[in-house]
Design a protein around this motif. Structure first.
Motif, PDB file in Angstrom:
ATOM      1  N   HIS A  49      33.295  45.515  50.814  1.00  0.00           N
ATOM      2  CA  HIS A  49      32.993  44.544  49.764  1.00  0.00           C
ATOM      3  C   HIS A  49      33.251  43.125  50.293  1.00  0.00           C
ATOM      4  O   HIS A  49      34.255  42.872  50.919  1.00  0.00           O
ATOM      5  CB  HIS A  49      33.888  44.828  48.553  1.00  0.00           C
ATOM      6  CG  HIS A  49      33.728  43.834  47.468  1.00  0.00           C
ATOM      7  ND1 HIS A  49      32.676  43.868  46.594  1.00  0.00           N
ATOM      8  CD2 HIS A  49      34.477  42.771  47.135  1.00  0.00           C
ATOM      9  CE1 HIS A  49      32.798  42.851  45.756  1.00  0.00           C
ATOM     10  NE2 HIS A  49      33.876  42.175  46.061  1.00  0.00           N
ATOM     11  N   HIS A  95      31.762  38.684  49.914  1.00  0.00           N
ATOM     12  CA  HIS A  95      30.945  37.689  49.218  1.00  0.00           C
ATOM     13  C   HIS A  95      30.092  36.938  50.226  1.00  0.00           C
ATOM     14  O   HIS A  95      30.323  37.039  51.419  1.00  0.00           O
ATOM     15  CB  HIS A  95      31.838  36.717  48.444  1.00  0.00           C
ATOM     16  CG  HIS A  95      32.706  37.419  47.469  1.00  0.00           C
ATOM     17  ND1 HIS A  95      34.064  37.307  47.460  1.00  0.00           N
ATOM     18  CD2 HIS A  95      32.405  38.297  46.476  1.00  0.00           C
ATOM     19  CE1 HIS A  95      34.564  38.060  46.507  1.00  0.00           C
ATOM     20  NE2 HIS A  95      33.587  38.682  45.895  1.00  0.00           N
ATOM     21  N   GLU A 149      40.268  39.529  45.460  1.00  0.00           N
ATOM     22  CA  GLU A 149      39.800  40.602  44.580  1.00  0.00           C
ATOM     23  C   GLU A 149      40.836  40.882  43.486  1.00  0.00           C
ATOM     24  O   GLU A 149      40.512  41.051  42.323  1.00  0.00           O
ATOM     25  CB  GLU A 149      39.546  41.881  45.385  1.00  0.00           C
ATOM     26  CG  GLU A 149      38.547  41.722  46.529  1.00  0.00           C
ATOM     27  CD  GLU A 149      37.205  41.196  46.070  1.00  0.00           C
ATOM     28  OE1 GLU A 149      36.705  41.672  45.047  1.00  0.00           O
ATOM     29  OE2 GLU A 149      36.663  40.294  46.736  1.00  0.00           O
ATOM     30  N   MET A 198      41.061  38.231  40.742  1.00  0.00           N
ATOM     31  CA  MET A 198      40.004  38.310  39.733  1.00  0.00           C
ATOM     32  C   MET A 198      40.293  39.402  38.707  1.00  0.00           C
ATOM     33  O   MET A 198      40.061  39.208  37.518  1.00  0.00           O
ATOM     34  CB  MET A 198      38.649  38.484  40.407  1.00  0.00           C
ATOM     35  CG  MET A 198      38.160  37.131  40.898  1.00  0.00           C
ATOM     36  SD  MET A 198      36.525  37.166  41.562  1.00  0.00           S
ATOM     37  CE  MET A 198      36.859  38.002  43.081  1.00  0.00           C
ATOM     38  N   HIS A 232      31.707  42.138  40.270  1.00  0.00           N
ATOM     39  CA  HIS A 232      31.497  40.687  40.187  1.00  0.00           C
ATOM     40  C   HIS A 232      30.593  40.250  41.319  1.00  0.00           C
ATOM     41  O   HIS A 232      30.475  40.927  42.334  1.00  0.00           O
ATOM     42  CB  HIS A 232      32.828  39.928  40.247  1.00  0.00           C
ATOM     43  CG  HIS A 232      33.593  40.194  41.510  1.00  0.00           C
ATOM     44  ND1 HIS A 232      34.637  41.068  41.567  1.00  0.00           N
ATOM     45  CD2 HIS A 232      33.447  39.712  42.757  1.00  0.00           C
ATOM     46  CE1 HIS A 232      35.099  41.123  42.808  1.00  0.00           C
ATOM     47  NE2 HIS A 232      34.387  40.317  43.559  1.00  0.00           N
TER      48      HIS A 232
HETATM   49 ZN    ZN Z   1      34.770  40.435  45.506  1.00  0.00          ZN
END
Ligand code: ZN
Ligand code: ZN
Length: 137
Positions: A85, A87, A107, A110, A124
């Motif tokens: 994972h 961004h 992470e 969030m 997200h």
């Molecule tokens: Zn993330």
């Protein structure tokens, strides 16, 4: 599990076979960090355009591929089962999509922020926009 094994299992689970076009699209996605649909079509010269679109639609329902917002368009990349994972940062000048390093602390933050509003965070997408190294120099 190798990416190929996950790919084969994803299709078998829904009683779909591994056809040549599907394998070609998957290989192209694996060999590029992310692709626009046009780039994907170019990367699969033996697969006709309509088959690429159909394959992407199928892959999307199976989470084999996901669409990454890139300005008002999108890019395609393999789903999270195949990649860590992460961004992306998008260059507003050349449109390059740069994968940022994974950051477990971000992470977790969030999840915590959402939990403070009694919100169960399931996923997200964060889009960072700026100027890449090549366009800065
Ligand atoms: Zn993330
Ligand atoms: Zn750039």
């Amino acid at each position: 599990m190798s990416s190929q094994t996950i790919f084969e299992k994803s299709l078998k689970d829904v009683h779909q076979s591994i056809t040549k076009p599907r394998q070609a699209v998957f290989d192209a996605l694996q060999h590029h960090q992310s692709l626009t649909t046009a780039q994907l079509i170019a990367a699969c010269p033996d697969v006709d355009r309509a088959s690429v679109y159909r394959t992407v639609d199928l892959f999307e329902t199976l989470d084999i591929v996901k669409r990454i917002p890139n300005g008002w368009k999108y890019r395609l990349e393999l789903g999270e089962a195949f990649l860590e994972h992460h961004h992306h940062a998008t260059c507003r000048i050349c449109g390059a999509s740069i994968a940022l390093p994974e950051n477990p602390a971000l992470e977790k933050t969030m999840q915590e922020l959402a939990a403070r509003r009694s919100f169960t965070l399931e996923s997200h997408q964060i889009e960072l926009v700026g100027i890449c190294e090549a366009c800065t120099s």
